[in-house]
Write a protein that holds these residues in place. Structure first.
Motif, PDB file in Angstrom:
ATOM      1  N   ARG B 101      44.591  26.984  47.406  1.00  0.00           N
ATOM      2  CA  ARG B 101      44.736  27.660  48.696  1.00  0.00           C
ATOM      3  C   ARG B 101      45.937  28.600  48.670  1.00  0.00           C
ATOM      4  O   ARG B 101      45.883  29.705  49.191  1.00  0.00           O
ATOM      5  N   LEU B 102      47.013  28.135  48.032  1.00  0.00           N
ATOM      6  CA  LEU B 102      48.197  28.986  47.905  1.00  0.00           C
ATOM      7  C   LEU B 102      47.878  30.214  47.060  1.00  0.00           C
ATOM      8  O   LEU B 102      48.261  31.330  47.390  1.00  0.00           O
ATOM      9  N   LYS B 103      47.145  29.972  45.959  1.00  0.00           N
ATOM     10  CA  LYS B 103      46.780  31.078  45.077  1.00  0.00           C
ATOM     11  C   LYS B 103      45.921  32.092  45.823  1.00  0.00           C
ATOM     12  O   LYS B 103      46.131  33.303  45.715  1.00  0.00           O
ATOM     13  N   LEU B 107      47.062  36.078  46.289  1.00  0.00           N
ATOM     14  CA  LEU B 107      46.306  37.188  45.690  1.00  0.00           C
ATOM     15  C   LEU B 107      46.124  38.390  46.623  1.00  0.00           C
ATOM     16  O   LEU B 107      46.471  39.507  46.239  1.00  0.00           O
ATOM     17  N   PRO B 108      45.586  38.169  47.852  1.00  0.00           N
ATOM     18  CA  PRO B 108      45.462  39.330  48.752  1.00  0.00           C
ATOM     19  C   PRO B 108      46.810  39.940  49.098  1.00  0.00           C
ATOM     20  O   PRO B 108      46.906  41.168  49.251  1.00  0.00           O
ATOM     21  N   LEU B 109      47.843  39.117  49.181  1.00  0.00           N
ATOM     22  CA  LEU B 109      49.173  39.640  49.469  1.00  0.00           C
ATOM     23  C   LEU B 109      49.636  40.569  48.348  1.00  0.00           C
ATOM     24  O   LEU B 109      50.202  41.638  48.598  1.00  0.00           O
ATOM     25  N   VAL B 114      50.440  46.263  46.461  1.00  0.00           N
ATOM     26  CA  VAL B 114      50.122  47.435  45.636  1.00  0.00           C
ATOM     27  C   VAL B 114      49.698  48.610  46.526  1.00  0.00           C
ATOM     28  O   VAL B 114      50.153  49.740  46.342  1.00  0.00           O
ATOM     29  N   LEU B 115      48.850  48.310  47.529  1.00  0.00           N
ATOM     30  CA  LEU B 115      48.403  49.361  48.451  1.00  0.00           C
ATOM     31  C   LEU B 115      49.595  49.963  49.185  1.00  0.00           C
ATOM     32  O   LEU B 115      49.702  51.176  49.329  1.00  0.00           O
ATOM     33  N   TYR B 116      50.494  49.097  49.633  1.00  0.00           N
ATOM     34  CA  TYR B 116      51.682  49.579  50.334  1.00  0.00           C
ATOM     35  C   TYR B 116      52.525  50.468  49.422  1.00  0.00           C
ATOM     36  O   TYR B 116      53.013  51.523  49.834  1.00  0.00           O
ATOM     37  N   PHE B 117      52.657  50.066  48.156  1.00  0.00           N
ATOM     38  CA  PHE B 117      53.436  50.847  47.200  1.00  0.00           C
ATOM     39  C   PHE B 117      52.874  52.251  47.044  1.00  0.00           C
ATOM     40  O   PHE B 117      53.619  53.225  46.921  1.00  0.00           O
ATOM     41  N   HIS B 118      51.554  52.360  47.085  1.00  0.00           N
ATOM     42  CA  HIS B 118      50.941  53.669  46.886  1.00  0.00           C
ATOM     43  C   HIS B 118      50.805  54.477  48.180  1.00  0.00           C
ATOM     44  O   HIS B 118      50.180  55.534  48.185  1.00  0.00           O
ATOM     45  N   SER B 119      51.396  53.981  49.261  1.00  0.00           N
ATOM     46  CA  SER B 119      51.341  54.722  50.521  1.00  0.00           C
ATOM     47  C   SER B 119      52.296  55.912  50.457  1.00  0.00           C
ATOM     48  O   SER B 119      53.124  56.015  49.559  1.00  0.00           O
TER      49      SER B 119
END
Lengths: 166, 164
Positions: B101-103, B107-109, B114-119
């Motif tokens: 459950r932690l994993k 993962l989505p986090l 990564v998405l935030y980094f490419h903003s």
């Protein structure tokens, strides 16, 4: 081939009954923790090795010389190897007699010796002399290096799945 | 239908049982999973270390991101496909235990990171700090989070394998 054919069983029993071996075997969390650190160590080891070899192949960081890239990643490689070896030895001690007849374990140790020897001799010479090498020599060395360490990883994974040796 | 019913159904389905009980299938998939891990985390960690400013300061940020992120993506694809198959082999166990459950949370986090980094606000302004030793705080935060999440995912993954 297995280690039991080279070394006496008493050696493996002595390893297994050592303080570290017994300690790990009698704990439910120590082995998984050590294996996790082993996995993290080899992730860093492969990561550093891969970038240097991909530089030799001319895939990444082409703006910098091979020697520069190699020297930047060297400290990470050796630190990661040290972590992997220490955790590997600890895991071996905890189940030494089982490892004595595990053929994948034997293959892995042989491959590690080969890979480290290759790394310290050919690989080191090729990355440090940089421009004086032919490109082909660099690419060949990179492929061989990746192949060596990949085999180590595969043999390591096989240890868990091989029940008996041959 | 509750989700647990679906998980139980999947757990009892013939191909889930086959994946679980066939020694070669499980061993092969797990090997690919570990190789994918080496390729993805083993490459992305250098980008993270560059962003944080711990190491690799010689290299331009753009150069590292463009060249290493692509390799990490290939590794991630291998890891994701093999991981999905591993999940299919033991759905009930994965549903029940805390480690998985932690994993599944981390993962989505990591993906969002990564998405935030490419903003526009972060990697969009890279030309201004491409060669800077100290990167903007947002980039340092992304690098730190990435390292924590990925190594957290490795730990939770190993923990999943050991929980029965």
């Amino acid at each position: 081939m297995v280690f039991l054919k080279i070394l006496p069983i008493s050696f493996f029993q002595w390893c297994e009954n050592s303080l570290v071996g017994t300690g790990i075997r009698h704990s439910i969390w120590q082995f998984p923790t050590i294996e996790t650190i082993h996995l993290i160590g080899l992730t860093i080891l492969f990561g550093s090795l891969m970038v240097v070899d991909l530089r030799l192949l001319g895939v990444v960081l082409r703006q910098h010389s091979v020697a520069v890239v190699a020297s930047d990643f060297m400290i990470w490689f050796w630190t990661a190897l040290l972590i992997s070896v220490c955790t590997g030895v600890a895991m071996f001690l905890s189940e030494a007699t089982r490892m004595s007849y595990n053929s994948a374990f034997f293959v892995k140790i042989v491959l590690i010796v080969l890979a480290v020897t290759f790394h310290l001799t050919v690989h080191r010479k090729v990355v440090s002399s940089g421009a004086t090498n032919s490109v082909l020599m660099g690419k060949f060395t990179a492929c061989l290096s990746l192949l060596c360490w990949l085999s180590v990883a595969l043999a390591g994974r096989a240890i868990a799945f091989v029940v008996r040796g041959f | 239908m509750h989700f647990i019913n679906f998980v139980t159904w999947l757990n009892n389905s013939p191909w889930s049982v086959w994946l679980r009980e066939n020694d070669y299938a499980f061993a092969t998939i797990e090997t690919f999973h570990i190789l994918g891990l080496g390729l993805s985390v083993g490459t992305i960690m250098w980008v993270d270390l560059r962003l944080i400013g711990i190491s690799m300061k010689r290299y331009r940020v753009k150069e590292m991101v463009r060249q290493l992120e692509q390799l990490a993506l290939y590794g991630f694809l291998v890891m994701f496909i093999s991981g999905f198959l591993l999940l299919c082999s033991e759905p009930l166990k994965c549903y029940t235990i805390l480690a998985f459950r932690l994993k599944a949370t981390m993962l989505p986090l990591a993906g969002l990171n990564v998405l935030y980094f490419h903003s526009k606000g972060v990697f969009g302004t890279v030309s201004e700090w491409d060669e800077a030793t100290i990167t903007p705080w947002r980039a340092r935060m992304v690098g730190t989070l990435s390292l924590i999440l990925w190594f957290g995912i490795i730990i939770a993954g190993r923990w999943t394998a050991y929980t029965s």
